[in-house]
Design a protein around this motif. Structure first.
Motif, PDB file in Angstrom:
ATOM      1  N   TYR A  40      39.120  43.205  31.688  1.00  0.00           N
ATOM      2  CA  TYR A  40      38.259  43.430  32.861  1.00  0.00           C
ATOM      3  C   TYR A  40      38.008  42.119  33.604  1.00  0.00           C
ATOM      4  O   TYR A  40      38.175  42.035  34.821  1.00  0.00           O
ATOM      5  N   HIS A  43      41.224  40.601  35.261  1.00  0.00           N
ATOM      6  CA  HIS A  43      41.719  41.340  36.419  1.00  0.00           C
ATOM      7  C   HIS A  43      40.741  41.351  37.596  1.00  0.00           C
ATOM      8  O   HIS A  43      41.145  41.606  38.729  1.00  0.00           O
ATOM      9  N   ASN A  44      39.454  41.107  37.348  1.00  0.00           N
ATOM     10  CA  ASN A  44      38.451  41.254  38.402  1.00  0.00           C
ATOM     11  C   ASN A  44      37.789  39.954  38.855  1.00  0.00           C
ATOM     12  O   ASN A  44      37.115  39.934  39.877  1.00  0.00           O
ATOM     13  N   LEU A  98      33.853  37.087  41.765  1.00  0.00           N
ATOM     14  CA  LEU A  98      34.739  38.246  41.829  1.00  0.00           C
ATOM     15  C   LEU A  98      35.898  37.955  42.766  1.00  0.00           C
ATOM     16  O   LEU A  98      35.727  37.265  43.783  1.00  0.00           O
ATOM     17  N   CYS A 102      38.419  42.872  44.619  1.00  0.00           N
ATOM     18  CA  CYS A 102      37.692  43.621  43.584  1.00  0.00           C
ATOM     19  C   CYS A 102      36.195  43.697  43.863  1.00  0.00           C
ATOM     20  O   CYS A 102      35.430  44.132  43.002  1.00  0.00           O
ATOM     21  N   VAL A 106      36.174  48.329  41.446  1.00  0.00           N
ATOM     22  CA  VAL A 106      36.706  47.657  40.258  1.00  0.00           C
ATOM     23  C   VAL A 106      38.219  47.713  40.267  1.00  0.00           C
ATOM     24  O   VAL A 106      38.816  48.771  40.470  1.00  0.00           O
ATOM     25  N   CYS A 107      38.850  46.558  40.091  1.00  0.00           N
ATOM     26  CA  CYS A 107      40.309  46.514  40.000  1.00  0.00           C
ATOM     27  C   CYS A 107      40.742  47.064  38.642  1.00  0.00           C
ATOM     28  O   CYS A 107      40.008  46.974  37.659  1.00  0.00           O
ATOM     29  N   TYR A 109      42.258  47.643  35.073  1.00  0.00           N
ATOM     30  CA  TYR A 109      42.393  46.817  33.881  1.00  0.00           C
ATOM     31  C   TYR A 109      42.678  47.744  32.716  1.00  0.00           C
ATOM     32  O   TYR A 109      42.480  48.945  32.794  1.00  0.00           O
TER      33      TYR A 109
END
Length: 110
Positions: A40, A43-44, A98, A102, A106-107, A109
């Motif tokens: 998480y 990726h974010n 962030l 994102c 949320v991007c 993951y």
């Protein structure tokens, strides 16, 4: 007097329940939750370099609370213990920003 005893018993029972629920989380579940939190953040958030984990505790909402640091800034992440999705994050000052893409959603993951 009865009210005081009743309040004491309520606090005691709630405390016992919290202890037993935290003991029911096995190491494999904690490891999966940590992997999800790490994915998480990577990726974010921007510039996630060093991530460490500290004590893991049960969340009162029947999930997991994963604690640690990212680049030296502390965090607490609430994770659903069934889906391993991050539900919420608390961050201290100095936490990475962030990613622009994102911020609104949320991007993805793993």
């Amino acid at each position: 007097m009865k009210r005081t005893i009743g309040i004491f018993l309520l606090i005691f029972l709630l405390g016992c329940n919290a202890i037993s629920s935290s003991e029911s989380v096995d190491k494999q579940t904690i490891e999966k939750a940590r992997e999800s939190v790490e994915s998480y953040f990577r990726h974010n958030y921007e510039d996630v370099e060093v991530m460490t984990f500290s004590e893991d505790t049960s969340d009162p909402m029947e999930g997991l609370m994963i604690n640690g640091t990212v680049n030296g800034a502390e965090f607490s992440a609430s994770v659903d213990s069934e889906t391993f999705k991050v539900k919420s994050v608390g961050e201290t000052e100095g936490f990475p920003d962030l990613k622009e893409e994102c911020r609104d959603t949320v991007c993805d993951y793993e």
